[in-house]
Design an enzyme around this catalytic site. Structure first.
Site, PDB file in Angstrom:
ATOM      1  N   PRO A 208      17.977 -25.958  19.001  1.00  0.00           N
ATOM      2  CA  PRO A 208      17.365 -24.838  18.100  1.00  0.00           C
ATOM      3  C   PRO A 208      16.031 -24.826  18.471  1.00  0.00           C
ATOM      4  O   PRO A 208      15.186 -25.711  18.661  1.00  0.00           O
ATOM      5  CB  PRO A 208      17.601 -25.397  16.571  1.00  0.00           C
ATOM      6  CG  PRO A 208      18.950 -26.162  16.972  1.00  0.00           C
ATOM      7  CD  PRO A 208      19.009 -26.788  18.267  1.00  0.00           C
ATOM      8  N   CYS A 209      15.224 -23.521  18.193  1.00  0.00           N
ATOM      9  CA  CYS A 209      14.061 -23.190  18.826  1.00  0.00           C
ATOM     10  C   CYS A 209      13.245 -23.280  17.548  1.00  0.00           C
ATOM     11  O   CYS A 209      11.701 -22.993  18.049  1.00  0.00           O
ATOM     12  CB  CYS A 209      13.852 -21.850  19.401  1.00  0.00           C
ATOM     13  SG  CYS A 209      14.241 -20.523  18.504  1.00  0.00           S
TER      14      CYS A 209
END
Length: 248
Positions: A64-65
């Site tokens: 996840p960014c």
């Protein structure tokens, strides 16, 4: 990845062994687009029994960014922390166990920012310790036929073998963009994709009441547009409504 492979229009004979995404909404969308792979899903990457899986030739992975994005929380990806982006370290077990020939990472450009570059270098060193040669580069989709200036970092790791002691990855060369955004848009959009004025008033009422304690009503200070796209309106109200809708 599957869409990209399909767009190549080549029969690469690629078989999907498995895929994972910790976001249940993303999994649901993936199953709609690729129902044939619904049974190959492992929801939580931290719980995948890597030792029981077939070893792949290519491992595509990311994390996840939110913790790395310049528009996000900027908490980083340091190993052992509780950030979303530190999930990348769970892939270490997969690489150590399965030993794929190629490992390909894609994530936001912010992964290379000064605050997180040490963590990125640490990840690259970990891959090197497992016998992989690494090459990374920031690419923009606008340089490869998509009318969007979307930059992403790609890290390609190639396993060093006896018959391939000096693996080298040749990055694709950018080319001139010939497609504009307007070329991809439809000239006419069906009314089913728009909200009526009555529906807009209803949603606005929900937002105002939710924000102000369920006591106010809609006040027209200006005329609302005749049509408003569902997607546009959802973005406007989601910040207020989503936290209140625990049951979705």
């Amino acid at each position: 990845v599957r869409k990209a492979i399909k767009n190549l229009k080549k029969n690469l004979g690629i078989k999907v062994i498995g895929w994972s995404d910790i976001d249940r909404t993303v999994r649901a969308i993936h199953n709609v687009v690729f129902p044939e792979y619904a049974n190959n899903c492992y929801p939580d990457v931290r719980e995948i029994p890597w030792g029981s899986l077939e070893s792949p030739d290519i491992l595509f992975y990311s994390s996840p960014c939110q913790s790395l994005s310049r528009a996000g929380q900027r908490k980083g990806m340091k190993k052992g922390t509780e950030t979303e982006s530190q999930l990348i370290w769970t892939v270490e077990h997969a690489i150590a166990t399965l030993r794929p020939k190629y490992c390909i990472l894609e994530n936001v450009e912010g992964m290379l920012d000064a605050d997180f570059s040490e963590d990125f270098i640490s990840w690259c060193r970990t891959l090197s310790e497992y016998g992989y040669a690494n090459s990374f580069k920031v690419l923009s989709s606008a340089d490869f036929g998509v009318p969007q200036n979307r930059k992403r970092i790609f890290l390609v790791s190639i396993r060093i073998d006896k018959d391939d002691k000096y693996p080298f990855f040749q990055w694709p060369k950018p080319y001139k963009l010939t497609v504009k955004t307007e070329d991809l848009l439809e000239d006419f959009v069906d009314d089913e994709y728009y909200l009526s004025c009555e529906e807009q008033d209803t949603f606005i009422d929900v937002v105002k009441n939710a924000k102000e304690g369920y006591s106010s009503s809609v006040t027209r200070k200006k005329k609302y547009p005749t049509k408003l796209l569902n997607s546009q309106f959802y973005k406007r109200i989601s910040a207020f409504v989503s936290p209140l809708c625990k049951n979705e």
